[in-house]
Scaffold this motif. Structure first.
Motif, PDB file in Angstrom:
ATOM      1  N   ILE A  68       4.662  -4.557   2.464  1.00 38.44           N
ATOM      2  CA  ILE A  68       4.610  -5.318   3.715  1.00 38.44           C
ATOM      3  C   ILE A  68       3.362  -4.928   4.510  1.00 38.44           C
ATOM      4  O   ILE A  68       2.625  -5.783   5.008  1.00 38.44           O
ATOM      5  CB  ILE A  68       5.872  -5.066   4.558  1.00 38.44           C
ATOM      6  CG1 ILE A  68       7.123  -5.457   3.763  1.00 38.44           C
ATOM      7  CG2 ILE A  68       5.819  -5.857   5.856  1.00 38.44           C
ATOM      8  CD1 ILE A  68       8.417  -4.936   4.364  1.00 38.44           C
ATOM      9  N   ALA A  69       3.118  -3.623   4.607  1.00 35.70           N
ATOM     10  CA  ALA A  69       1.974  -3.133   5.395  1.00 35.70           C
ATOM     11  C   ALA A  69       0.649  -3.612   4.824  1.00 35.70           C
ATOM     12  O   ALA A  69      -0.263  -3.995   5.562  1.00 35.70           O
ATOM     13  CB  ALA A  69       2.010  -1.607   5.449  1.00 35.70           C
ATOM     14  N   ALA A  70       0.530  -3.600   3.496  1.00 35.27           N
ATOM     15  CA  ALA A  70      -0.724  -4.021   2.851  1.00 35.27           C
ATOM     16  C   ALA A  70      -0.969  -5.511   3.041  1.00 35.27           C
ATOM     17  O   ALA A  70      -2.107  -5.955   3.205  1.00 35.27           O
ATOM     18  CB  ALA A  70      -0.676  -3.681   1.363  1.00 35.27           C
ATOM     19  N   THR A  71       0.102  -6.280   3.043  1.00 37.61           N
ATOM     20  CA  THR A  71      -0.015  -7.736   3.209  1.00 37.61           C
ATOM     21  C   THR A  71      -0.640  -8.094   4.550  1.00 37.61           C
ATOM     22  O   THR A  71      -1.428  -9.028   4.645  1.00 37.61           O
ATOM     23  CB  THR A  71       1.383  -8.397   3.097  1.00 37.61           C
ATOM     24  OG1 THR A  71       1.934  -8.081   1.823  1.00 37.61           O
ATOM     25  CG2 THR A  71       1.289  -9.898   3.246  1.00 37.61           C
ATOM     26  N   PHE A  72      -0.298  -7.338   5.577  1.00 34.63           N
ATOM     27  CA  PHE A  72      -0.766  -7.673   6.929  1.00 34.63           C
ATOM     28  C   PHE A  72      -1.893  -6.761   7.429  1.00 34.63           C
ATOM     29  O   PHE A  72      -2.315  -6.883   8.575  1.00 34.63           O
ATOM     30  CB  PHE A  72       0.411  -7.625   7.914  1.00 34.63           C
ATOM     31  CG  PHE A  72       1.424  -8.699   7.659  1.00 34.63           C
ATOM     32  CD1 PHE A  72       1.209  -9.991   8.108  1.00 34.63           C
ATOM     33  CD2 PHE A  72       2.577  -8.429   6.942  1.00 34.63           C
ATOM     34  CE1 PHE A  72       2.134 -10.994   7.863  1.00 34.63           C
ATOM     35  CE2 PHE A  72       3.509  -9.418   6.693  1.00 34.63           C
ATOM     36  CZ  PHE A  72       3.283 -10.709   7.151  1.00 34.63           C
ATOM     37  N   TRP A  73      -2.333  -5.814   6.606  1.00 37.59           N
ATOM     38  CA  TRP A  73      -3.415  -4.916   7.005  1.00 37.59           C
ATOM     39  C   TRP A  73      -4.605  -5.729   7.513  1.00 37.59           C
ATOM     40  O   TRP A  73      -4.948  -6.741   6.931  1.00 37.59           O
ATOM     41  CB  TRP A  73      -3.834  -4.038   5.809  1.00 37.59           C
ATOM     42  CG  TRP A  73      -5.037  -3.203   6.109  1.00 37.59           C
ATOM     43  CD1 TRP A  73      -6.348  -3.510   5.896  1.00 37.59           C
ATOM     44  CD2 TRP A  73      -5.036  -1.896   6.706  1.00 37.59           C
ATOM     45  NE1 TRP A  73      -7.165  -2.497   6.322  1.00 37.59           N
ATOM     46  CE2 TRP A  73      -6.391  -1.501   6.826  1.00 37.59           C
ATOM     47  CE3 TRP A  73      -4.029  -1.048   7.163  1.00 37.59           C
ATOM     48  CZ2 TRP A  73      -6.747  -0.270   7.367  1.00 37.59           C
ATOM     49  CZ3 TRP A  73      -4.405   0.168   7.698  1.00 37.59           C
ATOM     50  CH2 TRP A  73      -5.746   0.548   7.797  1.00 37.59           C
ATOM     51  N   PRO A  74      -5.260  -5.315   8.626  1.00 38.60           N
ATOM     52  CA  PRO A  74      -5.024  -4.089   9.407  1.00 38.60           C
ATOM     53  C   PRO A  74      -4.099  -4.315  10.616  1.00 38.60           C
ATOM     54  O   PRO A  74      -3.987  -3.458  11.463  1.00 38.60           O
ATOM     55  CB  PRO A  74      -6.423  -3.724   9.870  1.00 38.60           C
ATOM     56  CG  PRO A  74      -7.080  -5.063  10.106  1.00 38.60           C
ATOM     57  CD  PRO A  74      -6.506  -5.991   9.050  1.00 38.60           C
ATOM     58  N   MET A 138      -0.741   6.870   1.616  1.00 38.02           N
ATOM     59  CA  MET A 138      -1.210   5.573   1.136  1.00 38.02           C
ATOM     60  C   MET A 138      -2.285   4.981   2.048  1.00 38.02           C
ATOM     61  O   MET A 138      -2.914   3.986   1.708  1.00 38.02           O
ATOM     62  CB  MET A 138      -0.030   4.601   1.013  1.00 38.02           C
ATOM     63  CG  MET A 138       1.025   5.033   0.012  1.00 38.02           C
ATOM     64  SD  MET A 138       2.386   3.839  -0.061  1.00 38.02           S
ATOM     65  CE  MET A 138       3.402   4.571  -1.360  1.00 38.02           C
ATOM     66  N   GLY A 139      -2.461   5.577   3.218  1.00 33.96           N
ATOM     67  CA  GLY A 139      -3.525   5.137   4.122  1.00 33.96           C
ATOM     68  C   GLY A 139      -3.202   3.886   4.920  1.00 33.96           C
ATOM     69  O   GLY A 139      -4.089   3.287   5.526  1.00 33.96           O
ATOM     70  N   LEU A 140      -1.938   3.490   4.937  1.00 30.42           N
ATOM     71  CA  LEU A 140      -1.548   2.292   5.676  1.00 30.42           C
ATOM     72  C   LEU A 140      -1.009   2.700   7.048  1.00 30.42           C
ATOM     73  O   LEU A 140       0.186   2.664   7.329  1.00 30.42           O
ATOM     74  CB  LEU A 140      -0.499   1.508   4.885  1.00 30.42           C
ATOM     75  CG  LEU A 140      -1.031   0.912   3.561  1.00 30.42           C
ATOM     76  CD1 LEU A 140       0.112   0.487   2.659  1.00 30.42           C
ATOM     77  CD2 LEU A 140      -1.967  -0.260   3.843  1.00 30.42           C
TER      78      LEU A 140
END
Length: 292
Positions: A68-74, A138-140
């Protein structure tokens, strides 16, 4: 809850106690050894490759959050801590070993009241570890946790202390922590709650049932549960105005904007920051906004 139910499938306490259950060192009242052995076998099949079953829980939860976090990064995403009721936790593998029987789970041991409780605090720690892993490993770092169903200010403080103990301290490494606003006490004492959190997300489903004094799981009185009720709207208006005054985030994650376009328009008029919608209602609601 969707990640836990669909990906993890096991009760966190059953994973924490796996070795004790397997060796027979932990016995559960009203459960035979055969029932416990069956649960142990289910956990073994589910967690192949994991010697420490707790790591399975952390890894799977972190993977789900990271998608989910990667989809909407940043852009910042808000992840709500688990808010299963006891009857919902009971359906997970091993859940029957740990969950009490409640007459009305909707108003029982759920949300924040679990996180500092001696019978669940270690399980809550696994959720904290998963969020910490997503942010730090993971850096998110766009992930921000949210505390649901927090009944009192003291309870909020206890949850924040528990989070800090597991490495999630508000303000540290720019960590923001949000709270659900879904209980009338959250509105009455909103100034005190806003001192502890970075913003609020309105849970209109629960706020409606608790304002109108009904159980939304009850089919007999479900026709009364409507977020368009003026008492509910007054509370929501207070939440939005207070958060805007204090320059704190405010959004809504209940069902109402998807069901009632005029309710979404009301939220827009009172200047709420964010409105969640079901995928099938996005275009309809946007069209309604354009027409009105």
């Amino acid at each position: 809850e969707f990640i836990i139910a669909s990906e993890i499938k096991a009760h966190p306490n059953a994973l924490i106690d796996y070795e004790k259950l397997r060796s027979g060192k932990k016995t559960i009242h009203h459960h035979s050894s055969a029932e416990i052995k069956k649960i142990v076998r289910q956990i073994e099949r589910l967690t192949q490759g994991y010697k420490d079953k707790k790591e399975y829980y952390v890894d799977k939860l972190a993977e789900g959050i990271a998608k989910i976090a990667a989809t909407f990064w940043p852009k910042e995403i808000i992840i709500r801590f688990s808010d299963f009721k006891t009857n919902e936790y009971e359906t997970l593998i091993g859940g029957s070993l740990y969950e009490p029987k409640e007459e009305n789970p909707m108003l029982g041991w759920r949300g924040a009241s679990r996180y500092y409780d001696k019978d669940f605090v270690e399980a809550f720690g696994l959720e904290c570890r998963a969020i910490k892993k997503v942010r730090n490993e993971m850096g998110l770092a766009n992930v921000a946790p949210m505390v649901p169903f927090c009944r009192t200010v003291e309870e909020a403080k206890q949850v924040l202390r528990a989070m800090s103990g597991y490495g999630l301290k508000r303000g540290e490494k720019s960590l923001k922590v949000y709270m659900m606003a879904e209980i009338p006490s959250n509105v009455i004492l909103i100034d005190d709650f806003l001192k502890l959190f970075d913003g609020l997300s309105i849970g209109s489903n629960d706020l409606t049932q608790l304002t109108l004094g009904l159980d939304r799981d009850s089919g007999v009185i479900s026709h009364i549960a409507n977020e368009n009720n003026q008492a509910v709207k007054e509370l929501i208006k207070t939440i939005v105005q207070k958060c805007n005054q204090k320059k704190k985030y405010v959004g809504i994650c209940g069902q109402a904007p998807s069901d009632y376009p005029e309710f979404a328009q009301f939220l827009r008029q009172i200047k709420i920051r964010a409105i969640s919608l079901n995928p099938d209602s996005v275009i309809r609601t946007m069209a309604y906004f354009k027409e009105h």
